[in-house]
Structure formats: C-alpha cells, structure tokens
Design an enzyme around this catalytic site. Structure first.
Site, mmCIF file in Angstrom:
data_model
loop_
_atom_site.group_PDB
_atom_site.id
_atom_site.type_symbol
_atom_site.label_atom_id
_atom_site.label_comp_id
_atom_site.label_asym_id
_atom_site.label_seq_id
_atom_site.Cartn_x
_atom_site.Cartn_y
_atom_site.Cartn_z
ATOM 1 C CG ASN A 69 -2.101 0.927 1.066
ATOM 2 O OD1 ASN A 69 -2.223 1.620 0.064
ATOM 3 N ND2 ASN A 69 -2.967 0.953 2.063
ATOM 4 C CG HIS A 78 -5.978 0.479 9.455
ATOM 5 N ND1 HIS A 78 -4.758 1.093 9.322
ATOM 6 C CD2 HIS A 78 -6.199 -0.182 8.283
ATOM 7 C CE1 HIS A 78 -4.248 0.813 8.128
ATOM 8 N NE2 HIS A 78 -5.102 0.058 7.475
#
EC number: 2.3.1.-
Length: 415
Positions: free
Chosen positions: A295, A326
């Site tokens: 990512n 997150h």
C-alpha cells in the site's frame, strides 16, 4: 466479468463500484482532452461525480464526507496556513475515530452487524483523511500559494475516481493532471486494457485460492496444513487488496490522472499513481521491505505525516497511528504491534547477520529463509488486522504460526 467482480467483492463492494466508475472517468477524459470542458467545468464534473457516487453508494451516511469537505473549506478560509495542518488532522481524526468507535459499539456491545453503507462511508472517510491532511501539510510547507479559489480544494476532497479506493495523489499533482489532460489515445487505451486484464487475473487467482481453502485438502489434522491454511487465507485477503488497488489505479488513469511525460525519451508513464506491484511486494525477502512496498501511497503518507515528524520511537508511533487510522479494533491493535516489532527486529537482525554473509550460498539461503519468515509473519498480521475482532487473536494463537511473531519479539530482545 461483472458477475465475477461482484462475487469476488465478498461484502466489500468497492471493487464493483470502481469498475462501474470507469465509463464516467473515460467520458471525463474524452471531453477534457477534446476541449469540451473548461478547467472549472472539469473540477465541477469530478466533484459532482463524487457527490452522486457518495449518495448512490452510502445513502444518508454520505453526509460524513460532505461535512468533512465543508469543514475543510471553512478551515482553509479562516485558519492561517501555518496552523492549518494541526486543525485539519486533529479534527478529522477525531471525527473519523468517533465513527470507528460507534461501529465497535454496534459490533461488541449491541452484537449487531453495522450497516454496509456506513462501513463504506467510513472507508471513504479514511481515504479523505489522507487527502485533506496531505493538503494541509502542503499548505504548512508553503507548496500551495493560491487559496482564493476553493473549487479545486473541494474537488480534491471528493473527486470520484479516488473516493472509494485511492491511491493517494498530492494536491499539486492532481491539479496538474486535471488542467493538462492531453495524452496519446493509443497509450491511454493500451494502459486501461492492460490494467483491467491484471484485475481479472488477480480476481481469478483469488477465487481459486478461496475454493482451495474450502476443499477437503485441509480437513486433515496437521500442524503443517494448519500453517499452510492460514498462509493461503492471508494471501487470499491480500489478493483482494491488490485487485482493488489495481482497479482504483485504472479508474484514476481512465480520468487522465497519474500520467507522467518523460521529456527526454518522449514516452508516457501511467504508474505515477500506484500502490505498488503485487510481484514486487510478494517477492520481498525482508519484513521491513514488505512494509515499505505494501500500500505504497499510504506508506508514503504515514512517513510524511508521522514518521518524519516524530523524534521518539518514530517506527512504533507510525504503526500506532496506523492502528488508530484503521479503527482500533482489538485485532488491528495486535496486528500492527506484531508488524512494528517484526520490522524493528528485522533491522537489528540484518545489521547483525549482514557482515557474516560472505559467500553466495549463505546469501541465497538467508534470502530464502527470510522470505518464508516474511510471508508467515505477514500472514499473522493480515489475519489479525482483517478479522479485527478477538476471534482473529484466538485463531492466531491456536496455531503454530504464532511462533513467528514470538520469534521476532525474541530477536528484538536478544539483539
């Protein structure tokens, strides 16, 4: 193909929605490159596309994004650029964390499944946090001078190609791409065809692994099969990410974003907006290298926002902030703690072992063993982070694969 993408979404429909976005992105590029859209109308097209996409996919929860966009414009207008980043990042993270905690309240306290539209809105909110915090830091660093016209900032926060999937594009690169919009149609169509084909291959491989996990092969009680099952399960989850990132990259390219012209060679590169290559990432033979390749635009954002601006334990602070971003689920906290310990242990192990690798066979053995160790440790991280709940922790510690994170902790203590 559409059926395959829908089936493969497994409750995460971003991949399907991003595929539906491609014709609208293609239309935007065609109208812009042929001169039918003025620069202001290009910004309006992208912003209205994001507005309608949010309402269509998130319903009333799209207001989470709209309120963040309005807040961004107000702060840009009223706050001095030198203080803008602190306000935007602080308020946005508080807003995002409140909704993450609300989802946890529904799951763990009320024992209810959250609305899928709310989960999609929170996912889009996380991506918006990346964009607007990157924008505010650019303001603070003085790389953005003109803030009198607000439409580019509004569009940047809501533009539809990146609303559901990224990858993160800097504000200046975004403005340049929107205002340029002149590319070779042959190169443009060839790139789209290639990347859509890659998505299909990734989805197909993921489906094969999913069927393998359901087969009778793993019904036998065996330590090795148990570890292999978790590794394949983790790889299946990662393939879902790779397919989604490649599709998002394709949507951005379809809108003419992420293209770079090499003046000396005269060639065009379409990989300026990319979260990395699946082959390069999975071939990483060190956990620290895997962490940097995974990512990639988010990694660059975390480095810019946290790592480079923290003097004490920047590595652990970065992984801690990533856990907060997150959602702070129990599995996510454990997963990012494992990853931080593993990366730190990898740095120490590499410094210790590198001088001793004085022959070719030792170097090759070290690479092979370290690749396997990286894969199995990453499997633990992905299972924890993706399953989120304490069930992921139980699944991990009931398997022998838990030895590998413990080994990282032991290396960190000894070395």
């Amino acid at each position: 193909m559409i059926d395959l993408l829908w089936i493969s979404s497994d409750g995460h429909p971003q991949l399907f929605y991003q595929f539906i976005n491609i014709p609208f992105a293609f239309l935007f590029h065609c109208l812009s490159s042929q001169g039918h859209l003025s620069i202001i109308n290009r910004y309006v097209y992208l912003a209205m596309g994001g507005f309608m996409l949010a309402i269509a996919t998130m319903g009333p929860y799209s207001s989470l994004l709209f309120l963040s966009a309005i807040k961004l414009l107000l702060l840009i207008h009223y706050i001095h650029p030198m203080h803008l980043h602190r306000w935007i990042l602080g308020l946005q993270m508080c807003w995002q964390t409140c909704w993450h905690l609300y989802v946890q309240y529904q799951i763990y306290w009320l024992q209810e499944a959250p609305d899928s539209r709310l989960l999609l809105a929170i996912s889009a909110l996380m991506l918006m946090t990346q964009r607007i915090s990157s924008l505010s830091l650019d303001f603070q660093e003085g790389t953005i001078s003109n803030q009198s016209i607000l439409i580019p900032f509004l569009t940047y926060s809501l533009y539809f190609p990146a609303l559901l999937g990224g990858p993160l594009c800097s504000f200046n690169a975004f403005v340049q791409s929107v205002e340029r919009q002149h590319t070779s149609m042959t190169s443009y169509l060839g790139n789209l065809t290639s990347k859509i084909s890659q998505v299909i291959v990734l989805v197909w491989i993921k489906q094969l692994f999913s069927e393998l996990l359901k087969s009778a092969t793993f019904n036998i009680d065996s330590v090795c099969l148990d570890v292999l099952w978790i590794w394949i399960f983790s790889l299946t989850l990662r393939l879902n990410y790779y397919a989604h990132w490649k599709m998002s990259e394709c949507v951005n390219n379809a809108a003419g974003l992420g293209v770079y012209f090499h003046k000396h060679s005269g060639q065009t590169s379409w990989d300026e907006l990319s979260d990395g290559s699946v082959l390069v990432t999975e071939a990483s033979s060190r956990p620290s290298v895997f962490a940097r390749k995974w990512n990639q635009t988010t990694v660059d954002w975390l480095r810019k926002i946290v790592f480079n601006r923290t003097s004490r334990s920047p590595l652990f602070m970065t992984f801690g902030f990533s856990a907060l971003w997150h959602g702070l689920h129990p599995g996510q906290i454990l997963g990012f703690l494992i990853w931080a310990v593993t990366v730190q242990a990898d740095y120490k192990l590499h410094r210790f072992s590198h001088p001793k690798l004085n022959s070719l066979w030792r170097k090759r053995l070290y690479v092979c063993v370290n690749w396997a160790f990286t894969q199995l440790t990453v499997a633990c991280v992905v299972v924890c982070v993706e399953l989120q709940s304490l069930a992921s922790v139980k699944l991990l510690w009931s398997s022998c694969i838990a030895v590998f994170p413990l080994l990282s902790a032991l290396i960190l203590i000894i070395l």
